[in-house]
Each structure stands twice: as structure tokens, then as C-alpha cells.
Design a protein around this motif. Sequence first.
Motif, PDB file in Angstrom:
ATOM      1  N   TRP A 123      -7.182   5.533   3.922  1.00 33.40           N
ATOM      2  CA  TRP A 123      -6.640   4.619   2.897  1.00 33.40           C
ATOM      3  C   TRP A 123      -6.761   5.221   1.508  1.00 33.40           C
ATOM      4  O   TRP A 123      -5.845   5.127   0.689  1.00 33.40           O
ATOM      5  N   ASN A 160     -10.183  -9.948   7.599  1.00 31.68           N
ATOM      6  CA  ASN A 160      -9.475  -8.677   7.549  1.00 31.68           C
ATOM      7  C   ASN A 160     -10.335  -7.595   8.203  1.00 31.68           C
ATOM      8  O   ASN A 160     -11.464  -7.333   7.773  1.00 31.68           O
ATOM      9  N   THR A 213      -0.338   2.416  -4.425  1.00 31.87           N
ATOM     10  CA  THR A 213      -0.417   1.671  -3.162  1.00 31.87           C
ATOM     11  C   THR A 213      -1.778   1.011  -3.005  1.00 31.87           C
ATOM     12  O   THR A 213      -1.882  -0.160  -2.614  1.00 31.87           O
ATOM     13  N   ARG A 214      -2.843   1.765  -3.315  1.00 31.39           N
ATOM     14  CA  ARG A 214      -4.190   1.196  -3.237  1.00 31.39           C
ATOM     15  C   ARG A 214      -4.340   0.022  -4.194  1.00 31.39           C
ATOM     16  O   ARG A 214      -4.947  -1.003  -3.857  1.00 31.39           O
ATOM     17  N   GLU A 264      -3.549  -7.708  -3.974  1.00 33.26           N
ATOM     18  CA  GLU A 264      -3.184  -8.688  -2.946  1.00 33.26           C
ATOM     19  C   GLU A 264      -4.431  -9.404  -2.434  1.00 33.26           C
ATOM     20  O   GLU A 264      -4.422 -10.619  -2.201  1.00 33.26           O
ATOM     21  N   TRP A 265      -5.529  -8.661  -2.269  1.00 32.04           N
ATOM     22  CA  TRP A 265      -6.802  -9.281  -1.872  1.00 32.04           C
ATOM     23  C   TRP A 265      -7.338 -10.176  -2.989  1.00 32.04           C
ATOM     24  O   TRP A 265      -7.823 -11.274  -2.730  1.00 32.04           O
ATOM     25  N   GLU A 278      -1.975  -1.976  -5.267  1.00 35.94           N
ATOM     26  CA  GLU A 278      -1.215  -3.125  -4.748  1.00 35.94           C
ATOM     27  C   GLU A 278      -1.998  -3.840  -3.657  1.00 35.94           C
ATOM     28  O   GLU A 278      -2.031  -5.082  -3.620  1.00 35.94           O
ATOM     29  N   HIS A 279      -2.646  -3.096  -2.778  1.00 38.27           N
ATOM     30  CA  HIS A 279      -3.465  -3.710  -1.735  1.00 38.27           C
ATOM     31  C   HIS A 279      -4.616  -4.494  -2.353  1.00 38.27           C
ATOM     32  O   HIS A 279      -4.911  -5.632  -1.945  1.00 38.27           O
TER      33      HIS A 279
END
Length: 238
Positions: free
Chosen positions: A128, A101, A135-136, A142-143, A138-139
Motif C-alpha cells: 500500500w 476493515n 492514492t494513499r 475516506e477513512w 484518498e484512502h
Amino acid sequence: MIYEFPLTEGIRRFLRIEMLAEQSLVYIEQDSEYSTIAAVRALLDLVSLVSKNDTKIELIKQLDQVMLIESLSEADRLEANELKGILSRQSFRAYDAIKENVFLNTLRQRFVIVGGICAFDLPVLHNWLNMPFQTRKEHFYEWMAVIENVMNAVHFVLRCIRGSMVTEECSFKHGFYYRSVKWRAGLLRINMNDYNFFPEFSGNRHQLSIRLVEQSSPWDPPKQVDTDITLQVEICGA
């Protein structure tokens, strides 16, 4: 406060993985830019440990050993076998989504520089961080999902090892304990809740020394406790 001391390099790594995971999950739940930075920094350290091939090998070995514990429940035995199968089938490219990434790699490079993540150094990070808190999160999760299989196995192994333990009385002379040992254990635990000092460990599966140390404040030098005391030590995973 319970102090733990790993007796093998594998368990030492698992405890570090556990600590980093707990740190990152606590930080990411706080709506603060600095907490988010701390969560991502811990996550990147976590990935560097989890993605090493010998971590997977050691986990599979530990799962085999866990299944040999006589007191293990049938449900735990089935879970250990399932986790072993998941890890065995997992591709060595499983972590590419994180390791390749571009955003995370940029952060990884800047984190090693003291003060290297200011907005003028790393505007991509601060862009970011300016996104909504949800939103942060959720990111981040996901990682985290990329390393979920290994994390589940680490948590399971440590839970089983801590649950399979015998207690032994250790007599400290002037705050010091030493003996040669022949344990097959992976971990030692000492509960120090009733005392205002802490243990310093040294050793492995063949020899062990524990020094009891007191320090009233960070400005005072630590010193060995000068008294005789008997403590209960939990020998886990024997």
C-alpha cells in the motif's frame, strides 16, 4: 506556548481526540512512507476513542451545556442543536467501515509489536505504501470521513468552551499554587510564552494545584521554580 488542563474526564478525552486528529492530518499531507504510517497509527488511536459509546453520550451532554452559555451566538446555538441531532440519529454501527476493515485491523494488531511492521512482517502495508501518494491520501480521507460527525462535534464543543472564559490572577508561592474551587468550568489555560518554565497540573472541578517547573535540557532533572509569581489563568466553560 499555551498549556491546557481538563477538569473533567469528558474534556480530557476531547483534547486527546483533537490532538490525534491534528497529528494524523499533518502527517498524511507529507509525501513520505513513514509519515503515512504515523498518520494511520494516529487514525487508529483516534477511532478507538471516537467509537466508544460514552464518547457520543458525553458529546451530546456537552452540546446541551454549550447551548446554555449566555454569550453563545444564535448561529452557534443552531449549530449545536444540529450537531446534537446528527449524533442522536447516528447508528452504533457507524464505525463498522473502519473497525471491520481487514487491512486496518491487520495494521492495528502489528502496531502493538515493537518493530512489527517491517516489510517481511507486513508486506500488505508496504504494498500500500508503494502506491502513489495521492492514492494513499484518498484512502486515508475516506477513512476519516467515517468519524467526521464526531470530529465536527468535538471541535465545536472545544471552540465554544475556549471562547467562554473568565480570567483569574493566581499567585504562586515558590512556584506552587493550590486552592479549593467550585467552578463549573471544563478547562484551564495558561499562556507561558513569556517564561522558560512550564506548569504541572493536578486536580478537578473541586480542587486545583499547579506547580511551575523548569528544565534547561532533557539531561537535567526537572525542578520546581523557587520564586513568587502571579500568572493569568483562563477558566473556560464556566
